[in-house]
Write an enzyme that holds these catalytic residues in place. Structure first.
Site, PDB file in Angstrom:
ATOM      1  N   ARG A  57     -17.839  70.249  77.890  1.00  0.00           N
ATOM      2  CA  ARG A  57     -16.764  71.040  78.490  1.00  0.00           C
ATOM      3  C   ARG A  57     -17.122  72.525  78.505  1.00  0.00           C
ATOM      4  O   ARG A  57     -16.769  73.258  79.442  1.00  0.00           O
ATOM      5  CB  ARG A  57     -15.470  70.804  77.702  1.00  0.00           C
ATOM      6  CG  ARG A  57     -14.236  71.472  78.275  1.00  0.00           C
ATOM      7  CD  ARG A  57     -12.991  70.940  77.581  1.00  0.00           C
ATOM      8  NE  ARG A  57     -11.801  71.657  78.025  1.00  0.00           N
ATOM      9  CZ  ARG A  57     -11.013  72.365  77.227  1.00  0.00           C
ATOM     10  NH1 ARG A  57     -11.283  72.458  75.938  1.00  0.00           N
ATOM     11  NH2 ARG A  57      -9.936  72.958  77.698  1.00  0.00           N
ATOM     12  N   HIS A  61     -16.757  75.301  81.498  1.00  0.00           N
ATOM     13  CA  HIS A  61     -15.923  76.494  81.349  1.00  0.00           C
ATOM     14  C   HIS A  61     -16.756  77.767  81.396  1.00  0.00           C
ATOM     15  O   HIS A  61     -16.240  78.817  81.809  1.00  0.00           O
ATOM     16  CB  HIS A  61     -15.131  76.416  80.047  1.00  0.00           C
ATOM     17  CG  HIS A  61     -13.953  75.503  80.131  1.00  0.00           C
ATOM     18  ND1 HIS A  61     -12.725  75.800  79.588  1.00  0.00           N
ATOM     19  CD2 HIS A  61     -13.812  74.292  80.720  1.00  0.00           C
ATOM     20  CE1 HIS A  61     -11.883  74.813  79.842  1.00  0.00           C
ATOM     21  NE2 HIS A  61     -12.519  73.876  80.518  1.00  0.00           N
ATOM     22  N   ASN A  90      -9.162  77.941  77.200  1.00  0.00           N
ATOM     23  CA  ASN A  90     -10.154  77.838  76.121  1.00  0.00           C
ATOM     24  C   ASN A  90      -9.559  77.909  74.719  1.00  0.00           C
ATOM     25  O   ASN A  90     -10.134  77.346  73.775  1.00  0.00           O
ATOM     26  CB  ASN A  90     -11.189  78.966  76.254  1.00  0.00           C
ATOM     27  CG  ASN A  90     -12.009  78.846  77.524  1.00  0.00           C
ATOM     28  OD1 ASN A  90     -12.264  77.747  78.001  1.00  0.00           O
ATOM     29  ND2 ASN A  90     -12.413  79.983  78.074  1.00  0.00           N
ATOM     30  N   HIS A 191     -14.071  63.180  81.234  1.00  0.00           N
ATOM     31  CA  HIS A 191     -12.799  62.947  80.563  1.00  0.00           C
ATOM     32  C   HIS A 191     -12.756  61.584  79.887  1.00  0.00           C
ATOM     33  O   HIS A 191     -11.704  61.178  79.373  1.00  0.00           O
ATOM     34  CB  HIS A 191     -11.635  63.086  81.549  1.00  0.00           C
ATOM     35  CG  HIS A 191     -11.343  64.499  81.932  1.00  0.00           C
ATOM     36  ND1 HIS A 191     -10.385  64.849  82.860  1.00  0.00           N
ATOM     37  CD2 HIS A 191     -11.881  65.670  81.513  1.00  0.00           C
ATOM     38  CE1 HIS A 191     -10.348  66.159  83.000  1.00  0.00           C
ATOM     39  NE2 HIS A 191     -11.256  66.683  82.185  1.00  0.00           N
TER      40      HIS A 191
END
Length: 319
Positions: A57, A61, A90, A191
């Site tokens: 992730r 990001h 975040n 996910h």
């Protein structure tokens, strides 16, 4: 089934996509760099699979805000009290910072001032994908990124599609970064691993009318408060079937209405993306290959050039 190793490099992508990045970039200047990062990621994932999910992730990001430049790692300072890591997408959910710190410390001991924090994020996301998929997702990562100096919390809200996003928002957000609709659907498969705070889905999926399956909704209502707050915001796994494995189970969950986010369910709201979901659910090896390729493509977004970027000595502060 035999384990599948997939090797992707810039040669398999558009020439413009890799922006000067090279596989084996540190072969002469820091030959053990990738092995040192890999060792830290392996140690972390063995202890806690969630840290590996956080590293995957983190690449997303980082790259969607300011490009792949480790801007997500910068700590707040008096000059910049609100960096990206304090942005709502975040904080407090993004994980993996300590793993990157450990990897950076290891490469600094071996080769001071050579390996960028941005490259460490890319290596770590690759290695986490490998370990969490039982070695089924394996690919080369071109390197040569530089670390950025700008990091602003508000930018995270501008560029990171959130869990309440509809399909149009998802597609436009990925298109703006040079990624296709298929890349978006493929990368959504991440996910299948990791956890989410209840606040990311309760309002849209439980408190409001939605298509979430009744069995999953019942489980979530038992584990999440009706109105999550900062002091009462538990986490739940994103995939209740194979929660510690990066695999194509996510797409089966989408089809069965067993996903947490509006953005996940949105993949079935158009025939084109729905077809992709069904294909990824049916053919795991194909999804693994596409996931590897999409990760390399994402890791090449908006690379900083000399004079704009640097190689930080400490990933948490600019030089």
């Amino acid at each position: 089934m035999a384990k599948l190793a997939i090797f992707i490099s810039c040669a398999l992508l558009l020439a413009s996509a890799c922006q000067g990045l090279q596989v084996g970039y540190y072969k002469k200047t820091c030959p053990n760099a990738e092995a040192l990062v890999r060792a830290q990621v392996k140690k972390a994932v063995r202890s806690d699979a969630g840290s590996g999910a956080g590293l995957i992730r983190m690449l997303f990001h980082d790259c969607f805000v300011e490009g792949c430049d480790a801007s997500v790692l910068l700590d707040p300072t008096s000059a910049n009290p609100q960096p990206e890591k304090l942005g709502a997408p975040n904080n407090p959910s993004l994980r993996g910072y300590e793993v990157v710190d450990a990897a950076k410390a290891a490469v600094e001991r071996a080769c001071p001032g050579v390996v960028s924090c941005a490259d460490i994020i890319a290596f770590a996301a690759r290695d986490a994908s490998y370990h969490l998929s039982d070695a089924r997702v394996s690919f080369h990562v071109p390197a040569g990124r530089l670390d950025g100096r700008r990091s602003v919390a508000n930018d995270t809200l501008l560029f990171l599609p959130g869990p309440s996003s509809n399909l149009s928002t998802l597609v436009s957000g990925f298109t703006a970064k040079g990624l296709s609709t298929e890349d978006m659907v493929v990368l959504s498969g991440a996910h299948s691993i990791g956890r989410s705070h209840c606040s990311s889905f309760v309002q849209d999926r439980l408190a409001s009318q939605s298509d979430i399956g009744a069995p999953l909704a019942s489980i979530l209502r038992r584990r999440c408060p009706a109105s999550p707050t900062t002091g009462n915001d538990p986490t739940v796994v994103q995939d209740f079937v194979t929660p510690r494995k990066l695999d194509n189970q996510f797409y089966r969950n989408v089809l069965a209405r067993r996903v947490l986010f509006t953005s996940d369910a949105a993949l079935l709201t158009a025939p084109t993306t729905g077809k992709m979901v069904r294909a990824n659910a049916r053919f795991p090896a194909s999804w693994e290959k596409k996931f590897a390729k999409a990760m390399v493509k994402m890791a090449a977004i908006d690379i900083k050039g000399r004079g704009v970027g640097e190689v930080r000595k400490n990933c948490r502060i600019v030089n």
